[in-house]
Design a protein around this motif. Structure first.
Motif, short mmCIF file in Angstrom:
data_model
loop_
_atom_site.label_atom_id
_atom_site.label_comp_id
_atom_site.label_asym_id
_atom_site.label_seq_id
_atom_site.Cartn_x
_atom_site.Cartn_y
_atom_site.Cartn_z
N LEU A 1 0.82 -1.21 0.00
CA LEU A 1 0.00 0.00 0.00
C LEU A 1 0.85 1.26 0.00
O LEU A 1 0.51 2.27 -0.63
N SER A 2 1.97 1.22 0.71
CA SER A 2 2.85 2.39 0.74
C SER A 2 3.72 2.48 -0.51
O SER A 2 3.97 3.57 -1.03
N VAL A 3 4.18 1.33 -1.02
CA VAL A 3 5.08 1.34 -2.18
C VAL A 3 4.34 1.75 -3.45
O VAL A 3 4.90 2.45 -4.30
N ARG A 4 3.10 1.36 -3.59
CA ARG A 4 2.38 1.65 -4.84
C ARG A 4 2.13 3.14 -5.05
O ARG A 4 1.81 3.57 -6.15
N GLU A 5 2.29 3.95 -3.99
CA GLU A 5 2.13 5.40 -4.12
C GLU A 5 3.46 6.11 -4.37
O GLU A 5 3.48 7.33 -4.47
N MET A 6 4.57 5.34 -4.42
CA MET A 6 5.86 5.97 -4.66
C MET A 6 5.93 6.54 -6.07
O MET A 6 5.24 6.10 -6.99
N ASP A 7 6.84 7.50 -6.25
CA ASP A 7 6.95 8.18 -7.54
C ASP A 7 7.38 7.23 -8.66
O ASP A 7 6.87 7.32 -9.78
N TYR A 8 8.31 6.33 -8.36
CA TYR A 8 8.78 5.45 -9.43
C TYR A 8 7.70 4.47 -9.88
O TYR A 8 7.66 4.06 -11.05
N ALA B 1 5.90 -7.23 -10.24
CA ALA B 1 7.09 -8.09 -10.24
C ALA B 1 8.39 -7.28 -10.18
O ALA B 1 9.36 -7.72 -9.54
N ARG B 2 8.44 -6.10 -10.83
CA ARG B 2 9.70 -5.36 -10.94
C ARG B 2 9.87 -4.28 -9.88
O ARG B 2 11.00 -3.90 -9.57
N HIS B 3 8.77 -3.77 -9.34
CA HIS B 3 8.89 -2.62 -8.45
C HIS B 3 8.29 -2.84 -7.07
O HIS B 3 8.85 -2.35 -6.09
#
Length: 454
Positions: free
Chosen positions: A302-309, A325-327
């Protein structure tokens, strides 16, 4: 070392785990005493053992074993051949070479024997194959489910999907999925109606109160059937995968793990094939252990999916599968590795508990829990007369403790949120405390916002 001994159990054990002699019997034989000093000369000699003779204690009626020097000395030999007891390595290579042994008719029992006279040390080494392997395999099953379902719950949270397609929308792919979803929900409605009718049919009461309860249950079943059909034909049922998976996790967590494990195992008969029992225990342990990991992975995703990359990858047209799979999943790698090493001991204890209760691995296979069950059958005498039968418990304790040490070390090494520098390590890096201005820094040191550094 434990896994090395389990992998090459045939080499490290002096006997086959199921080998015993009918005569002379060796049931509950104490650990064999290894002599390093020749009693005749009083000098150091090659390690040897004596044969033993069996008598019955007239008071306790328990077997007693005494050394019998009249049969000679049986010297301990290394790298011996036992053609009468061959074994296989990884079910591929056949061998009869063992690390140590003595010439027959001598016997060496490093940890005594069980009630049938089978070498307990050999059975512990072979039991490690089952107990240690079940721990790893169950953890892999659990982590596969936890990563998959936790990743789906976190990444697709807030993006509900249709669980049913009404007949008015059966177009394109819906021509295949529509009837299937309709059959699924019809089956669910019929199931609710069948449960209500079964309750009414098996209700023993004939008083007015029981009739009222039966009528209420039947009414609820009919109402559930009507609501399901009405909703399925009018509009599509949509459900957030986050809600579905997390509610499932909460239901599993609400049931005590051991009770749930015993209940699921009791569904299957106890006399099934021992090899199938092994895989059954692996699947059951993995099924009840994925919830905690899924919950944590969901939070990370949930936190990673909002990252800029991640947002940039989505803007560039990357598919959901590629982004996951990659991020997304690589961001959970450090936690997963640490959690995996800390979860395996729990599965080892779970298998031992099932086998101890007689619901796990069965003969001719052996495990540490099964060996403890055999020790428990001896009652209090296992503590007073033959304490060597409790050795499997020590190996369970040792393996769990070792995995916990390994998990703590990996957590300190891989988890950046727990990585802190000790004061001695900071001093080694040259951090100078108390110097708050550039003019106070020595010439050989550089000024940074954190202080003075070498």
């Amino acid at each position: 070392m434990l896994y090395l001994m389990a992998a090459f159990a045939g080499f490290f054990s002096p006997y086959d785990p199921n080998y015993y002699e009918l005569y002379p019997p060796k049931g509950h034989h104490p650990p064999t005493r290894i002599h390093f000093v020749d009693p005749e000369t009083g000098k150091l000699t090659r390690p040897f053992v004596y044969a033993t003779k069996r008598t019955i204690d007239p008071v306790s009626l328990q077997p007693k074993y005494e050394e019998d020097p009249s049969q000679g000395k049986f010297y301990l030999r290394f790298f011996v051949r036992t053609p009468e007891q061959p074994y296989t390595i990884f079910k591929v290579f056949r061998s009869d070479l063992r690390l140590f042994g003595v010439d027959p008719p001598g016997r060496i029992f490093l940890m005594g024997t069980d009630n049938f006279g089978r070498d307990l040390y050999s059975r512990i080494v072979y039991g490690g194959q089952v107990s240690l392997t079940i721990g790893i395999l169950s953890a892999l099953v659990s982590f596969a489910l936890g990563l998959l379902l936790g990743g789906i719950a976190g990444y697709f949270s807030g993006r509900p999907f249709a669980l049913s397609i009404p007949p008015s929308a059966w177009r394109g792919l819906g021509l295949l999925l529509g009837p299937l979803s309709l059959l699924l929900w019809l089956g669910l409605g019929v199931g609710a109606l069948f449960l209500a009718w079964t309750f009414v049919r098996l209700s023993p009461g004939r008083d007015p109160f029981s009739w009222g309860v039966d009528g209420l249950v039947l009414l609820l079943g009919l109402g559930a059937f009507y609501l399901i059909l009405r909703r399925v034909f009018r509009e599509p049922l949509r459900l957030d995968p986050d809600d579905l998976i997390m509610r499932t996790v909460e239901i599993i967590a609400a049931i005590p793990s051991l009770f749930l494990l015993i209940s699921l195992r009791a569904v299957f008969p106890t006399n099934i094939d021992p090899l199938f029992t092994f895989y059954l225990v692996v699947g059951l342990l993995g099924f009840i252990g994925w919830g905690g990991l899924a919950r944590v992975v969901r939070g990370i995703v949930l936190s990673v999916r909002e990252m800029d990359y991640v947002q940039a990858a989505r803007a560039l047209g990357a598919s959901d599968g590629r982004i996951i799979a990659r991020h997304v999943l690589p961001a959970t790698a450090s936690y997963v590795i640490v959690s995996l090493s800390l979860t395996i001991p729990g599965f080892i204890l779970g298998e031992s508990g099932l086998s101890f209760l007689g619901l796990g691995v069965t003969e001719p296979y052996t495990s540490w829990g099964l060996l403890l069950q055999a020790a428990q059958q001896g009652g209090f005498a296992s503590f007073t007369d033959r304490p060597w039968v409790l050795w499997p418990g020590f190996f369970i304790f040792l393996s769990v403790l070792s995995w916990n040490f390994l998990g703590d070390g990996l957590r300190d090494a891989l988890d950046p949120r727990r990585r802190t520098l000790a004061p001695s390590l900071l001093a080694g890096y040259g951090v100078v405390t108390g110097e708050v201005s550039l003019g106070q820094c020595p010439k050989e040191r550089a000024w940074t916002k954190s202080g003075c550094w070498r």
